[in-house]
Design a protein around this motif. Structure first.
Motif, mmCIF file in Angstrom:
data_model
loop_
_atom_site.group_PDB
_atom_site.id
_atom_site.type_symbol
_atom_site.label_atom_id
_atom_site.label_comp_id
_atom_site.label_asym_id
_atom_site.label_seq_id
_atom_site.Cartn_x
_atom_site.Cartn_y
_atom_site.Cartn_z
ATOM 1 N N THR A 38 -36.145 41.857 113.958
ATOM 2 C CA THR A 38 -36.243 42.250 115.369
ATOM 3 C C THR A 38 -37.205 43.431 115.525
ATOM 4 O OG1 THR A 38 -33.909 41.697 115.497
ATOM 5 C CG2 THR A 38 -34.827 42.826 117.381
ATOM 6 N N ASP A 150 -32.789 44.861 104.579
ATOM 7 C CA ASP A 150 -32.544 45.607 105.813
ATOM 8 C C ASP A 150 -31.215 45.216 106.471
ATOM 9 O OD1 ASP A 150 -32.830 47.046 108.128
ATOM 10 O OD2 ASP A 150 -34.662 46.098 108.806
ATOM 11 N N THR A 154 -28.389 48.025 106.641
ATOM 12 C CA THR A 154 -28.260 48.612 107.985
ATOM 13 C C THR A 154 -26.887 48.314 108.576
ATOM 14 O OG1 THR A 154 -30.625 48.465 108.372
ATOM 15 C CG2 THR A 154 -29.231 48.634 110.317
ATOM 16 N N PRO A 177 -28.015 39.629 113.368
ATOM 17 C CA PRO A 177 -27.816 39.734 111.918
ATOM 18 C C PRO A 177 -27.309 41.098 111.453
ATOM 19 C CG PRO A 177 -30.155 39.544 112.503
ATOM 20 C CD PRO A 177 -29.385 39.227 113.722
ATOM 21 N N VAL A 178 -27.761 42.179 112.093
ATOM 22 C CA VAL A 178 -27.284 43.512 111.698
ATOM 23 C C VAL A 178 -25.803 43.645 112.040
ATOM 24 C CG1 VAL A 178 -27.447 45.977 112.188
ATOM 25 C CG2 VAL A 178 -29.532 44.660 111.807
ATOM 26 N N TYR A 218 -20.384 40.637 126.813
ATOM 27 C CA TYR A 218 -20.876 41.687 127.723
ATOM 28 C C TYR A 218 -21.350 41.087 129.036
ATOM 29 C CZ TYR A 218 -25.409 40.385 125.634
ATOM 30 O OH TYR A 218 -26.509 39.703 125.174
ATOM 31 N N ALA A 242 -24.629 47.849 117.304
ATOM 32 C CA ALA A 242 -25.754 47.148 116.668
ATOM 33 C C ALA A 242 -26.468 46.240 117.671
ATOM 34 C CB ALA A 242 -25.258 46.336 115.473
ATOM 35 N N VAL A 265 -26.447 51.992 114.694
ATOM 36 C CA VAL A 265 -27.673 51.682 113.949
ATOM 37 C C VAL A 265 -28.675 50.984 114.857
ATOM 38 C CG1 VAL A 265 -26.783 51.634 111.588
ATOM 39 C CG2 VAL A 265 -26.510 49.607 113.024
ATOM 40 N N ASN A 266 -28.323 50.861 116.118
ATOM 41 C CA ASN A 266 -29.217 50.190 117.060
ATOM 42 C C ASN A 266 -30.447 51.052 117.307
ATOM 43 O OD1 ASN A 266 -29.877 48.097 118.770
ATOM 44 N ND2 ASN A 266 -28.872 49.019 120.538
ATOM 45 N N TYR A 267 -31.568 50.398 117.461
ATOM 46 C CA TYR A 267 -32.846 51.064 117.701
ATOM 47 C C TYR A 267 -33.014 51.141 119.217
ATOM 48 C CZ TYR A 267 -38.061 51.053 117.469
ATOM 49 O OH TYR A 267 -39.385 51.297 117.594
ATOM 50 N N GLY A 293 -27.875 56.504 112.682
ATOM 51 C CA GLY A 293 -28.710 56.694 111.503
ATOM 52 C C GLY A 293 -29.585 55.514 111.138
ATOM 53 N N LEU A 294 -30.685 55.861 110.488
ATOM 54 C CA LEU A 294 -31.572 54.869 109.869
ATOM 55 C C LEU A 294 -30.939 54.470 108.536
ATOM 56 C CD1 LEU A 294 -34.506 53.580 109.901
ATOM 57 C CD2 LEU A 294 -35.245 55.618 108.661
ATOM 58 N N MET A 295 -31.131 53.207 108.133
ATOM 59 C CA MET A 295 -30.492 52.772 106.877
ATOM 60 C C MET A 295 -31.003 53.581 105.686
ATOM 61 S SD MET A 295 -32.432 49.400 105.401
ATOM 62 C CE MET A 295 -32.745 49.966 103.743
ATOM 63 N N LYS A 340 -36.474 33.879 120.135
ATOM 64 C CA LYS A 340 -35.021 33.778 119.885
ATOM 65 C C LYS A 340 -34.356 32.546 120.474
ATOM 66 C CE LYS A 340 -33.418 37.870 118.131
ATOM 67 N NZ LYS A 340 -33.613 39.215 118.653
HETATM 68 P P1 NAD Z 1 -30.763 41.250 117.383
HETATM 69 O O1 NAD Z 1 -31.606 41.442 118.580
HETATM 70 O O2 NAD Z 1 -30.860 39.956 116.646
HETATM 71 O O3 NAD Z 1 -29.230 41.480 117.726
HETATM 72 C C1 NAD Z 1 -28.782 42.296 118.754
HETATM 73 C C2 NAD Z 1 -27.730 41.536 119.524
HETATM 74 O O4 NAD Z 1 -27.190 42.344 120.532
HETATM 75 C C3 NAD Z 1 -28.324 40.305 120.207
HETATM 76 O O5 NAD Z 1 -27.600 39.172 119.783
HETATM 77 C C4 NAD Z 1 -28.122 40.587 121.684
HETATM 78 O O6 NAD Z 1 -27.808 39.431 122.413
HETATM 79 C C5 NAD Z 1 -26.966 41.546 121.664
HETATM 80 N N1 NAD Z 1 -26.882 42.387 122.875
HETATM 81 C C6 NAD Z 1 -27.817 42.651 123.789
HETATM 82 N N2 NAD Z 1 -27.310 43.442 124.756
HETATM 83 C C7 NAD Z 1 -26.028 43.686 124.431
HETATM 84 C C8 NAD Z 1 -24.983 44.436 125.018
HETATM 85 N N3 NAD Z 1 -25.167 45.108 126.159
HETATM 86 N N4 NAD Z 1 -23.824 44.482 124.375
HETATM 87 C C9 NAD Z 1 -23.643 43.824 123.211
HETATM 88 N N5 NAD Z 1 -24.590 43.084 122.607
HETATM 89 C C10 NAD Z 1 -25.769 43.028 123.222
HETATM 90 O O7 NAD Z 1 -31.109 42.452 116.415
HETATM 91 P P2 NAD Z 1 -30.661 42.769 114.915
HETATM 92 O O8 NAD Z 1 -31.719 42.293 113.993
HETATM 93 O O9 NAD Z 1 -29.263 42.349 114.681
HETATM 94 O O10 NAD Z 1 -30.757 44.351 114.942
HETATM 95 C C11 NAD Z 1 -29.902 45.113 115.780
HETATM 96 C C12 NAD Z 1 -30.547 46.449 116.078
HETATM 97 O O11 NAD Z 1 -30.644 47.216 114.885
HETATM 98 C C13 NAD Z 1 -31.979 46.330 116.611
HETATM 99 O O12 NAD Z 1 -32.137 47.296 117.635
HETATM 100 C C14 NAD Z 1 -32.819 46.697 115.420
HETATM 101 O O13 NAD Z 1 -34.091 47.181 115.791
HETATM 102 C C15 NAD Z 1 -31.948 47.761 114.798
HETATM 103 N N6 NAD Z 1 -32.223 48.050 113.395
HETATM 104 C C16 NAD Z 1 -31.930 49.296 112.977
HETATM 105 C C17 NAD Z 1 -32.109 49.649 111.658
HETATM 106 C C18 NAD Z 1 -31.680 50.991 111.152
HETATM 107 O O14 NAD Z 1 -32.000 51.340 110.011
HETATM 108 N N7 NAD Z 1 -30.918 51.767 111.897
HETATM 109 C C19 NAD Z 1 -32.612 48.717 110.761
HETATM 110 C C20 NAD Z 1 -32.869 47.423 111.216
HETATM 111 C C21 NAD Z 1 -32.667 47.102 112.537
#
Ligand code: NAD
Ligand code: ZN
Length: 353
Positions: A38, A150, A154, A177-178, A218, A242, A265-267, A293-295, A340
């Motif tokens: 993502t 990742d 994460t 996936p996260v 949601y 996430a 961990v959400n970005y 936090g970042l992973m 997606k």
């Molecule tokens: P993804 O987009 O596949 O999954 C996020 C999910 O959240 C989606 O299925 C989406 O439908 C859902 N969503 C959207 N709005 C929502 C809401 N209001 N409430 C609940 N769910 C909602 O992304 P991913 O690959 O699973 O990654 C999740 C997040 O983690 C991304 O923001 C990604 O950039 C971030 N990330 C962070 C790190 C880190 O080190 N902290 C590492 C990798 C990814």
């Protein structure tokens, strides 16, 4: 060498670049399989980290080592390795303070497809090879191995940040996936009830396998209202975030019992501020913690997470819903992640067995 690059915000394609040079502590590797994240979509189409020109994308892969610097002790050409998305400088002060992911500055442990070329390339560079790589266990296939870059670290870090304990009731917001790996990690940490927020059937099915006991959409109104109804008004012990945007924090605070913890961990790609609801935060005295936090990367963590998969304690195979063969399909896989489709969790491109 050929690499698939971000040409500028919104534009990508194959380019020719010089093969990276190997410093004394570094390794040059060749990917065996790569996965799309993502974050690649945030970077390329949303300009989330600013503009980048001719920067090779990608930070999730497993690889074969092709060259090592003269100071590298534990890896040699031909080794098959796990490659973490975050590759800190282990001798930095930040790493000594316990925050290796911020070595050299906030988030600066994230190097691939951020400060330097990423892994969607015939060859890529790994700094501090002894500190960052881990041998790929023989019984993990190259597709599953990509999930260890990742998604697993994460998702599990979210669980650590939320400090999940035996018997906790935990809310996991977002089951991409996260978030799915957060559900799996929460389950391994002994949570009693795991309430997952998400709607896509493929993700809901996977979340059930990983241990989710209840589901909230949601799209059916405020999360907190649904969670309070499900818990007799008590709320949950911990929340892992996430998915969603800045607005999920207010929901999470409202769902938490006093003394509860949020692990994010959400970005957060947009919005200037995060609102904390005053009353539900105990008018400042509710002992509700918010950790984001970042992973963490690093060899030790990669070895331990790899061992979980190798020992059969964690099955990451449900994550890789779309597997392609060969670099020719990389662009298709990347565009799939942007678009997606409903049945997608992760696209992976296999380059070798
Ligand atoms: P993804 O987009 O596949 O999954 C996020 C999910 O959240 C989606 O299925 C989406 O439908 C859902 N969503 C959207 N709005 C929502 C809401 N209001 N409430 C609940 N769910 C909602 O992304 P991913 O690959 O699973 O990654 C999740 C997040 O983690 C991304 O923001 C990604 O950039 C971030 N990330 C962070 C790190 C880190 O080190 N902290 C590492 C990798 C990814
Ligand atoms: Zn990623």
């Amino acid at each position: 060498m050929k690499g698939y690059a971000m040409l500028k915000i919104g534009e990508s394609g194959w380019i020719e670049k010089e093969r990276p040079k190997c410093g004394p502590m570094d390794a040059i590797c060749r990917p065996l399989a790569v996965a799309i994240c993502t974050s690649d979509v945030h970077t390329l189409w949303e300009g989330a980290i600013g503009d980048r020109h001719n920067m090779i994308l990608g930070h999730e892969c497993c690889a074969e080592v092709v060259e090592v610097g003269e100071l590298v002790k534990d890896f040699k050409p031909g080794d098959r390795v796990l490659v973490p998305a975050i590759t800190p400088d282990w001798n930095s002060l930040e790493a000594q303070a316990g925050y290796s992911m911020h070595s050299g500055g906030m988030l600066a442990g994230w190097k691939f497809s951020n400060f330097k070329d990423g892994v969607f390339s015939e060859f890529f560079h790994v700094n501090d090879a002894d500190g960052n790589l881990a041998l790929l266990p023989k019984n993990i296939n190259v597709v599953d191995a990509c999930m260890l870059s990742d998604m697993v670290p994460t998702g599990f870090h979210g669980v650590e940040l939320a400090d999940v304990q035996f018997g906790d009731t935990v809310l996991v917001i977002g089951i991409g996936p996260v978030g799915l790996m957060s559900v799996a990690g929460t389950n391994m940490r002994g949570a009693s009830r795991i309430i997952a927020v998400g709607t896509r059937p493929v993700c809901v099915e996977a979340a059930k396998k990983y241990g989710a006991t209840d589901f909230v959409s949601y799209k059916n109104g405020p999360i907190f209202q649904q969670v309070l109804d499900m818990t007799d008004g008590k709320g949950v012990d911990k929340v892992v975030i996430a998915g969603g945007g800045v607005e999920t924090f207010a929901e999470a605070v409202k769902c938490l019992k006093p003394g509860g913890k949020i692990g994010n961990v959400n970005y957060l790609g947009s919005g200037d501020n995060i609102d904390i609801p005053r009353v539900e935060w105990g008018v400042g005295m509710g002992h509700k913690q918010i950790n984001g936090g970042l992973m963490p990367g690093g060899r030790l963590r990669m070895e331990k997470l790899g061992a979980l998969v190798s020992a059969g304690k964690l099955d990451v195979s449900p994550l890789s819903t779309h597997v392609f063969d060969g670099w020719d399909h990389l662009e298709e896989a990347l565009f799939l992640m942007r678009d997606k489709p409903k049945d997608l969790i992760k696209p992976v491109v296999k380059l070798a067995d």
